[in-house]
Design an enzyme around this catalytic site. Structure first.
Site, mmCIF file in Angstrom:
data_model
loop_
_atom_site.group_PDB
_atom_site.id
_atom_site.type_symbol
_atom_site.label_atom_id
_atom_site.label_comp_id
_atom_site.label_asym_id
_atom_site.label_seq_id
_atom_site.Cartn_x
_atom_site.Cartn_y
_atom_site.Cartn_z
ATOM 1 N N CYS A 1 51.743 40.271 42.131
ATOM 2 C CA CYS A 1 52.038 41.698 41.995
ATOM 3 C C CYS A 1 50.756 42.421 41.616
ATOM 4 C CB CYS A 1 53.137 41.941 40.967
ATOM 5 S SG CYS A 1 52.686 41.513 39.275
ATOM 6 N N CYS B 1 52.398 36.556 37.789
ATOM 7 C CA CYS B 1 52.942 37.903 37.982
ATOM 8 C C CYS B 1 53.068 38.566 36.615
ATOM 9 C CB CYS B 1 54.250 37.896 38.766
ATOM 10 S SG CYS B 1 55.669 37.193 37.942
ATOM 11 N N CYS C 1 44.454 40.352 35.747
ATOM 12 C CA CYS C 1 44.142 38.922 35.708
ATOM 13 C C CYS C 1 42.848 38.718 34.926
ATOM 14 C CB CYS C 1 43.987 38.380 37.128
ATOM 15 S SG CYS C 1 43.781 36.593 37.180
#
Length: 133
Positions: A82, A10, A89
């Site tokens: 999230c 997250c 990412c």
């Protein structure tokens, strides 16, 4: 059977991913290496620790960690929790599966919000485990 690795990510590795790591270790057990990390580190939220303590899972020794490329590349599954983590990412090798399980951020909210998000994360990990059988 080799242990599989799941990596929860997250934005700040403060609440959601910490709770997911705690639930993951509890629910997935010895068959999985369970880790969590953040795009940034914000420290483990004391309310997340308290929320998990309510369900007899101790995450008080967890640390808030940045994404580790070695763990990332060796993961079987990377789960973003999230939209910030999903959008930011790092690129994953082809052998690493990625899923997005979005949860509300309880940080800065009232206590019942922490409990709700904690329970939703636990339920989702339990559902995931049931797909493995």
């Amino acid at each position: 059977m080799d242990k599989k690795t799941i990596y929860f990510i997250c934005s700040g590795n403060s609440c959601r991913s910490q709770m997911a790591e705690g639930w993951g270790k509890e629910i997935l057990g010895e068959d999985w290496n369970v880790y969590s990390a953040g795009i940034e580190t914000h420290g483990v939220n004391p309310k997340a620790i308290e929320a998990m303590k309510e369900v007899d899972i101790d995450i008080s020794n967890h640390t808030s960690d940045l994404i580790d490329s070695d763990i990332l590349e060796q993961s079987d599954l990377v789960v973003t929790l999230c939209s910030d983590a999903d959008d930011n990412c790092p690129i994953l090798p082809p052998n690493v599966k990625k899923e997005h399980w979005g949860f509300d951020d309880p940080a800065g909210k009232e206590w019942p919000e922490f409990q709700r998000v904690r329970d939703e994360i636990g339920k989702r990990i339990q559902e995931f485990k049931e797909t493995l059988v």
